[in-house]
Design a protein around this motif. Sequence first.
Motif, PDB file in Angstrom:
ATOM      1  N   ARG A   1      12.640   3.165  42.713  1.00 43.56           N
ATOM      2  CA  ARG A   1      12.264   3.063  43.952  1.00 43.56           C
ATOM      3  C   ARG A   1      13.122   3.013  45.136  1.00 43.56           C
ATOM      4  N   VAL A   2      14.163   1.952  44.880  1.00 46.83           N
ATOM      5  CA  VAL A   2      15.132   1.854  45.676  1.00 46.83           C
ATOM      6  C   VAL A   2      16.146   3.121  45.837  1.00 46.83           C
ATOM      7  N   VAL A   3      16.285   3.663  44.740  1.00 47.51           N
ATOM      8  CA  VAL A   3      17.085   4.979  44.867  1.00 47.51           C
ATOM      9  C   VAL A   3      16.380   6.073  45.540  1.00 47.51           C
ATOM     10  N   ASN A   4      14.836   6.263  45.178  1.00 52.43           N
ATOM     11  CA  ASN A   4      14.268   7.143  45.914  1.00 52.43           C
ATOM     12  C   ASN A   4      14.417   6.822  47.540  1.00 52.43           C
ATOM     13  N   SER A   5      14.049   5.720  47.897  1.00 48.10           N
ATOM     14  CA  SER A   5      14.156   5.414  49.289  1.00 48.10           C
ATOM     15  C   SER A   5      15.508   5.639  49.768  1.00 48.10           C
ATOM     16  N   GLY A   6      16.481   5.166  49.142  1.00 46.76           N
ATOM     17  CA  GLY A   6      17.859   5.586  49.561  1.00 46.76           C
ATOM     18  C   GLY A   6      18.099   6.927  49.809  1.00 46.76           C
ATOM     19  N   VAL A   7      17.713   7.812  49.002  1.00 44.90           N
ATOM     20  CA  VAL A   7      18.082   9.308  49.109  1.00 44.90           C
ATOM     21  C   VAL A   7      17.230   9.831  50.348  1.00 44.90           C
ATOM     22  N   LEU A   8      15.945   9.283  50.521  1.00 42.76           N
ATOM     23  CA  LEU A   8      14.971   9.671  51.670  1.00 42.76           C
ATOM     24  C   LEU A   8      16.142   9.236  53.189  1.00 42.76           C
ATOM     25  N   VAL A   9      16.315   8.432  52.888  1.00 39.43           N
ATOM     26  CA  VAL A   9      17.029   7.534  54.268  1.00 39.43           C
ATOM     27  C   VAL A   9      18.307   8.281  54.337  1.00 39.43           C
ATOM     28  N   LEU A  10      19.183   8.672  53.276  1.00 41.45           N
ATOM     29  CA  LEU A  10      20.505   9.248  53.582  1.00 41.45           C
ATOM     30  C   LEU A  10      20.153  10.610  54.016  1.00 41.45           C
ATOM     31  N   ILE A  11      19.221  11.463  53.408  1.00 41.67           N
ATOM     32  CA  ILE A  11      19.093  12.780  53.746  1.00 41.67           C
ATOM     33  C   ILE A  11      18.642  12.799  55.294  1.00 41.67           C
ATOM     34  N   ALA A  12      17.882  11.748  55.831  1.00 41.16           N
ATOM     35  CA  ALA A  12      17.457  11.735  57.117  1.00 41.16           C
ATOM     36  C   ALA A  12      18.654  11.409  58.067  1.00 41.16           C
ATOM     37  N   ALA A  13      19.448  10.529  57.617  1.00 40.79           N
ATOM     38  CA  ALA A  13      20.653  10.180  58.377  1.00 40.79           C
ATOM     39  C   ALA A  13      21.616  11.214  58.371  1.00 40.79           C
ATOM     40  N   VAL A  14      21.938  12.032  57.412  1.00 40.71           N
ATOM     41  CA  VAL A  14      22.824  13.031  57.396  1.00 40.71           C
ATOM     42  C   VAL A  14      22.393  14.462  58.632  1.00 40.71           C
ATOM     43  N   VAL A  15      20.700  14.463  58.512  1.00 40.78           N
ATOM     44  CA  VAL A  15      20.210  15.409  59.793  1.00 40.78           C
ATOM     45  C   VAL A  15      20.504  14.705  61.014  1.00 40.78           C
TER      46      VAL A  15
ATOM     47  N   ALA B   1      11.985  12.573  39.976  1.00 41.57           N
ATOM     48  CA  ALA B   1      12.361  11.989  40.973  1.00 41.57           C
ATOM     49  C   ALA B   1      11.885  12.795  42.164  1.00 41.57           C
ATOM     50  N   PRO B   2      11.445  12.431  43.449  1.00 38.67           N
ATOM     51  CA  PRO B   2      10.825  13.173  44.355  1.00 38.67           C
ATOM     52  C   PRO B   2      11.653  14.424  44.909  1.00 38.67           C
ATOM     53  N   TRP B   3      13.155  14.262  44.667  1.00 41.92           N
ATOM     54  CA  TRP B   3      13.935  15.415  45.289  1.00 41.92           C
ATOM     55  C   TRP B   3      13.990  16.582  44.370  1.00 41.92           C
ATOM     56  N   THR B   4      13.381  16.475  43.304  1.00 40.40           N
ATOM     57  CA  THR B   4      13.261  17.619  42.532  1.00 40.40           C
ATOM     58  C   THR B   4      12.305  18.663  42.857  1.00 40.40           C
ATOM     59  N   GLN B   5      11.480  18.182  44.090  1.00 43.95           N
ATOM     60  CA  GLN B   5      10.692  19.233  44.801  1.00 43.95           C
ATOM     61  C   GLN B   5      10.954  19.042  46.073  1.00 43.95           C
ATOM     62  N   PRO B   6      12.169  19.557  46.732  1.00 43.99           N
ATOM     63  CA  PRO B   6      12.722  19.457  47.838  1.00 43.99           C
ATOM     64  C   PRO B   6      11.657  19.998  48.863  1.00 43.99           C
ATOM     65  N   ALA B   7      10.679  20.693  48.864  1.00 35.10           N
ATOM     66  CA  ALA B   7       9.592  21.054  49.753  1.00 35.10           C
ATOM     67  C   ALA B   7       8.917  19.814  50.200  1.00 35.10           C
ATOM     68  N   SER B   8       8.611  18.896  49.355  1.00 39.16           N
ATOM     69  CA  SER B   8       7.978  17.815  49.572  1.00 39.16           C
ATOM     70  C   SER B   8       8.813  16.622  50.612  1.00 39.16           C
ATOM     71  N   MET B   9       9.860  16.927  50.411  1.00 42.16           N
ATOM     72  CA  MET B   9      10.891  16.067  51.080  1.00 42.16           C
ATOM     73  C   MET B   9      10.813  16.369  52.691  1.00 42.16           C
ATOM     74  N   ILE B  10      10.655  17.640  53.004  1.00 43.21           N
ATOM     75  CA  ILE B  10      10.924  18.272  54.351  1.00 43.21           C
ATOM     76  C   ILE B  10       9.997  17.393  55.554  1.00 43.21           C
ATOM     77  N   LEU B  11       8.686  17.290  55.178  1.00 42.19           N
ATOM     78  CA  LEU B  11       7.954  16.532  56.386  1.00 42.19           C
ATOM     79  C   LEU B  11       8.437  14.891  56.512  1.00 42.19           C
ATOM     80  N   PRO B  12       8.484  14.153  55.236  1.00 39.89           N
ATOM     81  CA  PRO B  12       8.952  12.859  55.539  1.00 39.89           C
ATOM     82  C   PRO B  12      10.336  12.655  56.241  1.00 39.89           C
ATOM     83  N   VAL B  13      11.163  13.569  55.790  1.00 42.99           N
ATOM     84  CA  VAL B  13      12.402  13.617  56.502  1.00 42.99           C
ATOM     85  C   VAL B  13      12.482  13.767  58.124  1.00 42.99           C
ATOM     86  N   ALA B  14      11.492  15.107  58.312  1.00 43.31           N
ATOM     87  CA  ALA B  14      11.372  15.485  59.596  1.00 43.31           C
ATOM     88  C   ALA B  14      10.710  14.399  60.622  1.00 43.31           C
ATOM     89  N   THR B  15       9.812  13.501  60.005  1.00 42.78           N
ATOM     90  CA  THR B  15       9.351  12.390  60.621  1.00 42.78           C
ATOM     91  C   THR B  15      10.368  11.451  61.187  1.00 42.78           C
TER      92      THR B  15
END
Lengths: 355, 281
Positions: free
Chosen positions: A131-145, A211-225
């Motif tokens: 879960r730490v890894v998953n959250s890390g990826v989410l935050v990192l992608i958000a930061a990059v955007v 891992a959640p990023w294997t389905q990139p479409a499902s990452m779009i809305l969390p990152v956008a938020t």
Amino acid sequence: MTTTRTTTPDPAAPGTTPDAPATTAGAPRRRGPALAWTLWAARRLGLAALTLWLVSVLVFVATAALGDPVKAILGKEAATNLGRAEQIREQLHLDESLWDRYWHWLGGLLTGDPGTSVANGLPVGELIGDRVVNSGVLVLIAAVVIVPVSFGVALVSARHRDKRLDHGIQLVVLTLAGLPEFVVGIVLVSVFSTVVFHALPAVTISAGGTAPWTQPASMILPVATLVLVVAPYVVRIMRSTLLDVLDSDYVDLARLKGVPERVVLRRHALRNAVVPGIQVIGLQLAWLASGIVLVEYLFSYPGIGASLVDSVRNSDVPMVQALAMIVAAVYVVVNLVADVLSILCTPRERTAISS
Amino acid sequence: MTALDTTAPAPSAARFLRQPRLAVGAAITAFVVLVAVVGPWLAPYGENQITGDPYSDAGVLGTDYLGQDVLSRLLYGGRSVLVVALAATVVGLVLGVLVGILAAYAGGWFDEVVMRLNDAVLAFPQILLTLLVLSTVAQPTSWMIVLLVGISHAPRVARVARGVALGLTRRDFVTAAEALGESRLRIVVREVLPNMSGPLLAEAGLRLTYSIGMVAGIAFLGFATDPGAADWGQMINENRLALLVQPWGVLAPVLMIGIFAVGTNLAADGISQLTSKGGDR
């Protein structure tokens, strides 16, 4: 931490932060720059460690000293199911004194053993790892955007200062800045995945531990938020920093010399806005550590935020303590890094330390 | 926002209107407060009255997960959220201003220790404190939320209050009062506090914005203080899974919370612009 100090401007006492003079005043004048830098680094690390220790006390007091975990876990059963109650008391060491429990827990944290989950009896470390890894990826992608988007918008806004475009940007930014993250998230979900369009998945479904990023479409809305929640703050600070720089004498001189406006912006304005930029990005990244709680819950994203909500609901005290410490540690470390980076990027501060 | 208006150091109506953000923000906030206050009298049905099948489109905004009328629940559900958020803001402001002024005025080691402790609490994301404590209680109560959210505001308010107070303690009128032999308490109450009202008012607006987000957010996470009662935050959680079938059960309370937060944030921004313009001269 000095980082946080900059967000709430200290209008009266600029530069009289207790840290700044202390680094030079107390020490003898002549000493090698290497020693000075070592002392400075030690002081910074020491303060971060002190903060983390205080945080651990706070986490422990809030979770262990205030309520009765047995009652919270079992509810009405606590009075009847004495066997299970005793088992939980045993597992959480509730019969020991508060003092002993704290040192026991702290010792476990430091040696990498944060305890055992009350809810399912598995070691906390094992439950949290992915879960730490998953959250890390989410935050990192958000930061990059967030970084390029907010810097770009701030630049456009500053360049068209007080024109219609600037006013429009400011209005949007101000509106977004007031909105709670779950409001932004729910509106995005209803627009893009349920009510209006059916373009994007509303929740993250990770079947069987993929891992959640294997389905990139499902990452779009969390990152956008996350981007929509964080970017407004960055844009506001960057815009006002850029405007301050553009008002300065050296920018006037550059313009008088006939340097084209684009070059003025890029070479003179943007460069001098880097340090405040680092500070505000650091602060927002640190904020994301907790901002993901509501966003992950909303999108059922398998990260530490959603896990924290579940654990709080189950009164799984060891899990809650470990997750809270992770979030606070991220906050402290990110602030430390932002602090150090911004000092290293400011020549004035560098000489203040080494001389 | 009535609380903001009454505590303001009587800014003239003209000045008030010349700051469009403050005027618009205050109007939006007042609208939401009005809906929450008079809502229960306008509601077509009762708070827990079943008016149709679950998630049907009977009534203006349809029905919710139990078949209760969404519009009526919306009109009933504002009071609890707004009262808790406002109370939490007041708690946070009072605590924060106390600590901030004490630290600024005492100075020395006291200031250093208090601000270091403050930093430790600041390393703590706001909603985390609430969640930590909620993990050990079986059923959260409203006053618990008020205290927790208020306490989590306090260090942030204290930082601002200390900064503003520090500037004031070096000003001539404070030195003059000290020279006259006035007691410290009297100086703080009569000289320092009134001159802080501008920045503190802006901070209050900002804190109210975050309070509503946190209070509703906690309910949204499923920590209901009063299960079954109509409450904007709880409504979102109750009807969340049916966003596809009956969006209004979720969207209506979300929009009300969003509108209120935007209003208070706009007003806070307007106040800070107003006071910083006045302060420069």
